[in-house]
Design an enzyme around this catalytic site. Structure first.
Site, PDB file in Angstrom:
ATOM      1  CE  LYS B 102      -3.272   2.557   2.717  1.00  0.00           C
ATOM      2  NZ  LYS B 102      -3.520   2.892   4.116  1.00  0.00           N
ATOM      3  CB  ALA B 189      -8.121   7.505   5.452  1.00  0.00           C
ATOM      4  N   GLY B 190     -10.809   7.622   7.362  1.00  0.00           N
ATOM      5  CA  GLY B 190     -11.923   8.508   7.682  1.00  0.00           C
ATOM      6  C   GLY B 190     -13.216   7.803   8.056  1.00  0.00           C
ATOM      7  CG  ASN B 211      -5.785   1.561  12.288  1.00  0.00           C
ATOM      8  OD1 ASN B 211      -5.995   1.000  13.356  1.00  0.00           O
ATOM      9  ND2 ASN B 211      -4.604   2.044  11.984  1.00  0.00           N
ATOM     10  CB  THR B 212      -8.939   5.576  13.797  1.00  0.00           C
ATOM     11  OG1 THR B 212      -7.752   5.845  13.067  1.00  0.00           O
ATOM     12  CG2 THR B 212      -8.991   6.413  15.043  1.00  0.00           C
TER      13      THR B 212
END
Lengths: 384, 262
Positions: B102, B189-190, B211-212
């Site tokens: 990635k 992301a996001g 992830n987060t």
């Protein structure tokens, strides 16, 4: 006997001048910062915002924010989690020399303080690094006293080369140098540079730094920018809280980092948050104005204003404070710390700069991080 | 049994490799000890690995926490230009992490936004070296087309800034990339909530990376399961063809053409 003081705002021969307005902007912002003008409402408004302006940052550092510290901490923790998840980076400082040409009245290393001076040989540095590497750490911060004469750039460069055999990340906390020298040190293996401005109040600065190169305020304040011009990946900022008006100094520290990041968007930004601690032969100097509550307020304000920045919590703080601040706002913690010269195998060759409050080993700190449900991270960088 | 009946034959194919799961896990913000439970509960088959965090010896190594059968997706986080990304990718391959990579090239420490131009350069070099390249990018069709031409195996546009949990802020631009390119589009992301992951899948994304949102949940294993179910639900909805959504006034029978008689 009164010593003759040179003009602290005038560069000395050999000091590089760079084309930058950051010093002027930081000093102006600090002089205009009126922390008494903020209300609780201003603090709450700041906390409501996604991205805080310098004005909002000022609110978080104001006395009006103190009663709202719990809410501030809550927001700080959310930001820390968002940007770092569970990760807490670990490192240890390595003091390779304590010769110093400066006369800073608050520091244990200052040139008039009768301490045992020493400098490690390259063999001793190698030994020290090997001992530290055996604890599992992968990041070191190399420190010297500020003596270009006794610890020249070549000496520090060689120390970086030796360290890079054992470690993946190497930080420097040395006297400020020119950008070409930072470039040389970067090529020797250094990744980031931390320079403590101590205080951003130049009048106060003048009264604390009586002699030596450190006395030259503008050369020091522009060090981070020269380091980035020299190719360093990241730069660290810090005021020694308690030397002067800590709210103003914390505000200036944040604005300094903010302006540097705007100008160099790729730069990794880090904060250190020292308060004054007792030093050898100067036990009486220990201002009481920055208590843990104010220190936490400052750390949380750094976090919320610059949520992506690394924040290191000093070993000058007690274990209980450090353990609670990691994961909340701080993201980096030292372990197995010795502030003497060559003290990692138990034998110090020279005296320490200050007395630490958290003497825990790498394993002990690592366990404490895990007990909090956080993840100790030993390396967060690969040099390619 | 993995997946629902409706999805048994619905494989995600990236660079010739087949996956049953469309939930890609970012691993950077977890406690390593939680990794296994998250992978299991999320029925994850591919997880990222930050090369900069992967130790080659000594301390805890994330590689030791990755069960067999998980496809590693090493990322180039920390790279500031194409050259660094290429070197990190090669390092990952030398470490035995396989051919997937990635690409992350970031020159902005505040928002961690990707540099598409450098990402395209790195993609071209690495694709030629036989890597299966999955570039993280700002959702921009022109860049997506260039990445496709450069040999990318998938496109990974961001939904919102990393870690922001803000959801599909770039929804319309991601949709354009889905409509206009042939590659699998994986939102990266996001994404902050399972419902947002579901929405991304409904609109035709091939997979979601998170992830987060999982790492910062109260119960990470349960949140991984919630993401898995949401992603499956979104995929089912996409495959089934969602019905029309009427706007607030409903739909009059034929207000403009009702006068026609023959």
């Amino acid at each position: 006997m009164e010593q003759k003081r040179i003009n602290h705002m005038e560069y000395l021969e050999g000091m590089e001048r760079i084309d930058s307005d950051i010093q002027d902007r930081v000093v102006k912002a600090m002089s205009e910062y009126d922390y008494e003008s903020y209300s609780a409402e201003d603090v709450l408004k700041a906390l409501d915002k996604d991205v805080l302006s310098p004005y909002d940052y000022g609110a978080l550092l104001s006395p009006a924010a103190e009663p709202l510290l719990e809410q501030i901490a809550e927001r700080a923790m959310a930001e820390t989690r968002k940007h770092f998840g569970n990760s807490v980076m670990m490192f240890t400082p390595v003091y390779i020399a304590n010769y110093c040409e400066n006369h800073c009245i608050y520091c244990g290393f200052n040139c008039h303080n009768k301490i045992h001076r020493a400098k490690l040989s390259f063999e001793e540095i190698d030994h020290e690094m090997k001992v530290i590497a055996s604890t599992g750490l992968e990041e070191v911060l190399i420190l010297t006293g500020e003596s270009r004469k006794m610890s020249d750039v070549e000496y520090i460069g060689e120390a970086c080369r030796i360290a890079s055999k054992y470690f993946r990340v190497i930080g420097l906390e040395i006297y400020p140098v020119n950008s070409d020298e930072y470039r040389y040190l970067q090529q020797c293996g250094a990744d980031y540079v931390t320079v403590f401005q101590e205080t951003y109040d130049s009048d106060k600065y003048e009264t604390l730094h009586l002699a030596g190169h450190k006395r030259i305020f503008p050369y020091r304040i522009n060090a981070q920018e020269r380091a980035l011009m020299g190719g360093m990946r990241g730069v660290g900022f810090g005021a020694l809280l308690g030397l002067s008006d800590f709210r103003k100094d914390a505000f200036a520290t944040g604005i300094h980092a903010y302006l540097i990041q705007k100008k160099y968007p790729h730069a990794e930004i880090a904060f250190s948050c020292p308060r004054l601690r007792p030093t050898i032969n100067h036990d009486e100097i220990n201002p009481k104005d920055v208590h843990e509550k104010q220190l936490l307020q400052v750390i949380c304000a750094y976090r919320i204003f610059m949520p992506f920045a690394s924040i290191t919590i000093s070993t000058r703080e007690r274990q209980g404070f450090r353990d609670n601040v990691i994961g909340l706002a701080a993201t980096k913690i030292s372990a197995g710390v010795s502030t003497g010269i060559g003290g990692h195998d138990g034998e110090e060759k020279g005296d320490a700069q200050f007395i630490i409050s958290d003497p825990r080993s790498v394993d002990e700190v690592r366990n404490a991080i895990e007990e909090k449900g956080c993840q100790p991270v030993f390396s967060d960088y690969v040099r390619v | 049994m993995k997946g629902s009946i409706a999805m048994n034959n619905d494989k995600l194919i990236i660079g010739g490799h087949e996956f049953n799961s469309r939930f890609i896990l970012g691993s950077g913000k977890f406690s390593l000890k939680d990794t296994k439970a998250v992978l299991e509960n999320g029925e994850v088959e591919m997880a990222t690995l930050a090369v900069r965090r992967a130790n080659t010896g000594g301390q805890e190594n994330i590689l030791d926490y990755m069960p067999k059968g998980i496809t590693l997706l090493p990322n180039t986080s920390g790279a500031r230009n194409a050259e660094e990304a290429v070197r990190i990718a090669r390092l990952a391959r030398e470490m035995g992490c396989g051919d997937f990579v990635k690409i992350e090239v970031v020159r902005d420490s505040r928002y961690l936004l990707p540099d598409n131009e450098e990402t395209i350069k790195a993609t071209e070099i690495l694709a030629k070296e036989g890597f299966i390249v999955m570039p993280y990018m700002m959702p921009d069709l022109i860049s997506a087309r260039k990445l496709e031409d450069a040999g990318a195996a998938a496109i990974m546009p961001l939904a919102a800034p990393i870690g922001s949990n803000k959801g599909l802020c770039t929804r319309d631009f991601i949709k354009i990339i889905i409509d206009e390119t042939e590659l699998p589009v994986i939102v990266d992301a996001g994404i902050g909530k399972p419902s947002q992951a579901c929405e991304a899948m409904e609109m035709g994304c091939a997979a979601v990376m998170a992830n987060t949102a999982v790492a910062t949940a109260g119960n990470v294993a349960l949140m991984a399961k919630a993401f898995r179910l949401a992603i499956e639900a979104g995929r089912c909805a996409y495959l089934s063809g969602t019905g029309r959504v009427l706007h607030d006034r409903g739909e009059a029978s034929s207000p403009l053409t009702g006068f026609l008689q023959d």
